[in-house]
Design a protein around this motif. Structure first.
Motif, PDB file in Angstrom:
ATOM      1  N   ASP A 195       0.785  -1.183   0.194  1.00  0.00           N
ATOM      2  CA  ASP A 195       0.202  -0.026   0.049  1.00  0.00           C
ATOM      3  C   ASP A 195       0.842   1.211  -0.084  1.00  0.00           C
ATOM      4  N   ALA A 196       0.417   2.338   0.044  1.00  0.00           N
ATOM      5  CA  ALA A 196       0.928   3.742  -0.233  1.00  0.00           C
ATOM      6  C   ALA A 196       2.056   3.725   1.108  1.00  0.00           C
ATOM      7  N   THR A 197       1.684   3.206   2.356  1.00  0.00           N
ATOM      8  CA  THR A 197       2.596   3.225   3.490  1.00  0.00           C
ATOM      9  C   THR A 197       3.752   2.575   3.549  1.00  0.00           C
ATOM     10  N   ARG A 213       0.828  -5.789   2.632  1.00  0.00           N
ATOM     11  CA  ARG A 213       0.776  -6.081   1.167  1.00  0.00           C
ATOM     12  C   ARG A 213      -0.716  -5.904   0.919  1.00  0.00           C
ATOM     13  N   VAL A 214      -0.904  -5.848  -0.625  1.00  0.00           N
ATOM     14  CA  VAL A 214      -2.224  -5.470  -1.133  1.00  0.00           C
ATOM     15  C   VAL A 214      -2.363  -6.196  -2.533  1.00  0.00           C
ATOM     16  N   ASN A 215      -3.503  -6.406  -3.033  1.00  0.00           N
ATOM     17  CA  ASN A 215      -3.715  -6.839  -4.386  1.00  0.00           C
ATOM     18  C   ASN A 215      -4.855  -5.946  -4.846  1.00  0.00           C
ATOM     19  N   GLU A 271      -3.580   2.185  -8.990  1.00  0.00           N
ATOM     20  CA  GLU A 271      -2.819   3.384  -9.245  1.00  0.00           C
ATOM     21  C   GLU A 271      -2.060   3.650  -7.792  1.00  0.00           C
ATOM     22  N   ASP A 272      -2.518   3.272  -6.776  1.00  0.00           N
ATOM     23  CA  ASP A 272      -1.897   3.520  -5.370  1.00  0.00           C
ATOM     24  C   ASP A 272      -0.878   2.519  -4.946  1.00  0.00           C
ATOM     25  N   PRO A 291       2.396  -8.072   6.357  1.00  0.00           N
ATOM     26  CA  PRO A 291       1.285  -8.757   6.626  1.00  0.00           C
ATOM     27  C   PRO A 291       0.353  -8.214   5.390  1.00  0.00           C
ATOM     28  N   TYR A 292      -0.789  -8.782   5.085  1.00  0.00           N
ATOM     29  CA  TYR A 292      -1.797  -8.358   4.036  1.00  0.00           C
ATOM     30  C   TYR A 292      -2.616  -7.224   4.783  1.00  0.00           C
ATOM     31  N   LEU A 293      -3.068  -6.241   3.945  1.00  0.00           N
ATOM     32  CA  LEU A 293      -3.886  -5.014   4.688  1.00  0.00           C
ATOM     33  C   LEU A 293      -5.100  -5.872   4.984  1.00  0.00           C
TER      34      LEU A 293
END
Length: 790
Positions: free
Chosen positions: A644-646, A650-652, A659-660, A689-691
């Motif tokens: 993520d932006a921070t 982790r994200v998907n 775009e972020d 870890p995942y968001l």
């Protein structure tokens, strides 16, 4: 007419008889000497490379009789000719005047006088000193004239000097010089030469404390005669008569007793000039004694040292055992005896993997709990580091990575390589040794292992100096014979076993040894010259090895007990390595191997994993590697993840705007590797870890540590109880994961952060299941057995 012919016939008949007799005598004379005048057994005599005596063994008949010498020292020659046979160079084998004088003397006086020439004395010695009768004298004269025809005067003198008795069981000039004066014959002074010249005439004079005055008078009369004949000057004469007579026999030199005994078995009765360097051998003996005194305090009684010349494969130093006592087998030549190889074969596997492009020098290899068909190898410290650079696994002699690499490379394939390297001690099938082959499951000798290391170094040297070529018989056994030139075969373009690049990379890894954790004494192994070295320790602490190689020398050291008794602390690093480095310091400088660029290729390497860099490796460096390194796979552990932006989660695309997202390359080890690797590498970063709200369904997030796959768990006997406790362990890549444990679909507990669960259980077969809080799931079959066999 008949009256005239009859006397003529009688005359002719008489002439025929005389001619026949003459012909018979001539035939007897021509063939009166045996092919070998002396058939007596000889002592085995061993010389160093500079021709100096370093050992000898008594002849089979109990006599100290050195093999025949090939030259006579001038001082002894002048002395013995003046004393025994002044007209030696003028007579045909006998001296008529001396014979007549001797007969007249013996008929008119009570004392006995001999009239024999040196040639006659050689005949008498060859006939074993038969009774001195006039008939025997006639035979000696007859055979002496034939000897003069068959041999030169110098050769006859050599026969005399080699077979004349000098009192007791000492036979021959060279033997007498060593036994009575402790020096070789060519170093004898005039006084010493004169003493030995008169001694065969009365060998009983040599006994200490008896007949010394008679011996002295006899020697001094000869010295005076030498002075009167102007063979020596007055000063030399005065100095010579002041020299003491020989007393108690000196012990013969014996600075390489085990090599001397080996030569007695392999070259009995011969004079052998070895390649041993005498000053080095003496230094090695002192080092062996010093280290033996240290090891003895731990009841370690035996050691051995072997030093080879890499280029010629000749033995430069040979210490077959420590100066211990007979109860501790001091007579055993450890160098030739087969012992468990410990870890000394690991560099050969490392080189094979590099040479065939299956590994790069610093690629990470797995070091995790391993069970292969019931075989459970363990590292020396019983610990695991998860993943370790291959070069460090070699230098630290880690067992688990070695076994796993051997399994990947192929046992039979590696076994075939060892046979190409002429390791003949491996005389059983590969299946007999199994994967333990790499950890000391086979046996070899210090002679064979050190020769093999020397052959590797020689192959690299030859490649560097002969237009990038090899020889097809490079792996050749060492030799201790000074005049034996080993045949290393014909030149060829391809390597016999390993390419120069693989050998260089292996030696470089062995040279760049890291200090083991917790070993405060490691600094004592620092040396003023570089060396590629490897230690080995056999199972049960029975054998300690240290093998090292430089461009010029190969050094092999073994320590332990000849009877196979193990001792705590008997390891290669503590018992053998210190001696290896002391030996290295005793050798001349030899530099280091140049890089064989013709067999190397420059690759882009992932700095973190040692593999070829993939598109996901950020930290990339260039390194030279064996040319087949191009076949190795790119880094399998770096992958791209999205944060993520921070950059904390982790994200998907299912839970976060495209775009972020921030793309990052990340080092991701499999769970079980990560579990051990992270504990010894604090800079390692686990996956974030995942968001919350993002899916984490992955197949390789977690892995069982214990029980291991395909391994039965053995429960101890516990009288009165049917169940016993076992510990279940699991590795998960997310530090905040929660694990739910199931046994045959029955929930048995949960763990957080550290995933270890104590569980009471009965013998049987179960399905063990683990599910994390994200729904990821793993299973495996677990077999529980009782130690009682129930």
């Amino acid at each position: 007419m008949s009256e005239f012919l009859s006397p003529l016939k009688r005359i002719l008949a008489n002439h025929k008889i005389k001619f026949g007799v003459f012909f018979i005598i001539l035939i007897l004379w021509l063939f009166c000497l045996p092919k070998n005048l002396f058939e007596d057994p000889s002592s085995t005599v061993v010389n160093s490379s500079d021709g100096v005596l370093i050992g000898a063994r008594i002849a089979d008949d109990g006599q100290w009789r050195f093999p025949q010498i090939d030259s006579i020292p001038e001082r002894f020659k002048q002395s013995v000719l003046l004393f025994e046979d002044e007209y030696f160079y003028r007579h045909p084998g006998f001296n008529p005047i001396s014979i007549v004088k001797a007969i007249g003397h013996n008929l008119t006086k009570e004392t006995r006088r001999g009239g024999s020439t040196i040639t006659q004395q050689v005949i008498r010695l060859s006939r074993k000193n038969q009774s001195r009768t006039y008939w025997e004298k006639l035979i000696e004269v007859f055979m002496a004239t034939r000897l003069e025809l068959r041999h030169s005067k110098e050769e006859i003198l050599e026969l005399y000097a080699s077979h004349t008795p000098y009192g007791g069981n000492v036979v021959g000039l060279e033997t007498a010089a060593w036994r009575y004066f402790g020096i070789p014959a060519h170093e004898l002074s005039w006084g010493q030469s004169a003493a030995l010249a008169v001694l065969p005439n009365a060998p009983a004079l040599i006994f200490p404390g008896r007949n010394e005055q008679a011996f002295l008078d006899k020697r001094n009369r000869l010295l005076k005669k030498l002075w009167k004949k102007e063979i020596i000057d007055k000063t030399t004469y005065e100095l010579a008569i002041g020299e003491p007579l020989p007393q108690k026999p000196f012990p013969l030199p014996d600075i390489a007793p085990h090599l001397t005994e080996r030569i007695r078995n392999e070259h009995p009765g011969e004079r052998v000039t070895t390649s041993l360097q005498r000053p080095l051998q003496q230094r090695l003996n002192l080092l062996a004694e010093r280290h033996y005194r240290q090891l003895q305090s731990n009841e370690i009684h035996n050691l051995a040292i072997l030093v080879l010349d890499v280029e010629t494969r000749k033995v430069l130093g040979y210490v077959g055992n420590s100066p211990t006592s007979e109860p501790h087998s001091n007579y055993v030549d450890i160098i030739t005896k087969k012992r468990s190889t410990g870890s000394t074969l690991k560099p050969f596997l490392f080189a094979a993997l590099l040479d065939e492009g299956e590994l790069l020098p610093h690629s990470l290899v797995e070091d995790v709990p391993t069970v292969i068909n019931g075989y459970n190898p363990q590292n020396f410290d019983l610990k695991h580091v998860g993943a370790v650079p291959a070069s460090k696994a070699l230098s630290r002699s880690l067992n688990v990575p070695a076994v796993r690499l051997l399994r990947e490379y192929g046992l039979q394939k590696f076994y075939n390589k060892l046979h190409k390297m002429e390791m003949r001690a491996l005389n059983r099938r590969a299946s007999h040794y199994g994967l333990s082959l790499i950890l000391g499951g086979a046996e070899s000798s210090l002679w064979e292992v050190t020769s093999t290391y020397a052959s590797m170094a020689s192959s690299l040297n030859y490649f560097l100096t002969h237009s990038s070529t090899y020889r097809n018989q490079e792996f050749t056994e060492a030799t201790y014979l000074q005049h034996e030139a080993k045949d290393f075969g014909m030149e060829q373009l391809g390597p016999l076993v390993f390419g120069a690049g693989a050998i260089f990379s292996t030696f470089q890894s062995m040279y760049e040894v890291n200090r083991p954790e917790g070993d405060e004494n490691w600094q004592f192994f620092d040396s003023s010259q570089p060396i590629a070295w490897k230690t080995g320790t056999s199972f049960g602490f029975k054998d300690a090895w240290a093998i090292g190689v430089t461009p010029k020398y190969a050094i092999g050291v073994w320590a332990g007990n000849a009877d196979g008794e193990g001792r705590p602390g008997l390891t290669g690093i503590t018992a053998a390595a210190p001696l290896l480095f002391d030996v290295l310091d005793a050798l001349p400088q030899s530099g280091w191997f140049p890089e064989p660029f013709d067999d190397l290729v420059e690759l882009k390497i992932c700095a973190q994993t040692g593999f070829r860099a993939s598109v996901y490796c950020d930290d990339v460096k260039k390194e030279w590697a064996p040319k087949h390194g191009t076949r190795t796979r790119p880094c399998p552990y770096h992958q791209q993840i999205f944060l993520d932006a921070t950059e904390q989660y982790r994200v998907n695309s299912e839970c976060y705007p495209l775009e972020d997202m921030v793309a990052k390359n990340w080092l991701v080890l499999p769970p079980i590797l990560e579990y051990y690797y992270a504990s010894s590498n604090p800079n390692y970063k686990s996956l974030p870890p995942y968001l919350e709200g993002c899916s984490a369904m992955e197949n390789n997030l977690m892995e069982f540590i214990y029980p291991k796959r395909n391994e039965a768990v053995l429960l101890p006997k516990d009288i009165g109880n049917k169940t016993s406790d076992i510990i279940l362990k699991l590795a998960h890549q997310q530090s905040n994961a929660i694990i739910y444990w199931y046994l045959d679909e029955l929930f048995v507990g949960k763990t957080e952060n550290f995933h270890e669960l104590l569980l009471p259980i009965e013998p049987g077969e179960y399905i063990l299941t683990a599910v994390d809080n994200q729904g990821n799931r793993i299973q495996q079959l677990v077999e529980i057995r009782s130690a009682s066999g129930e």
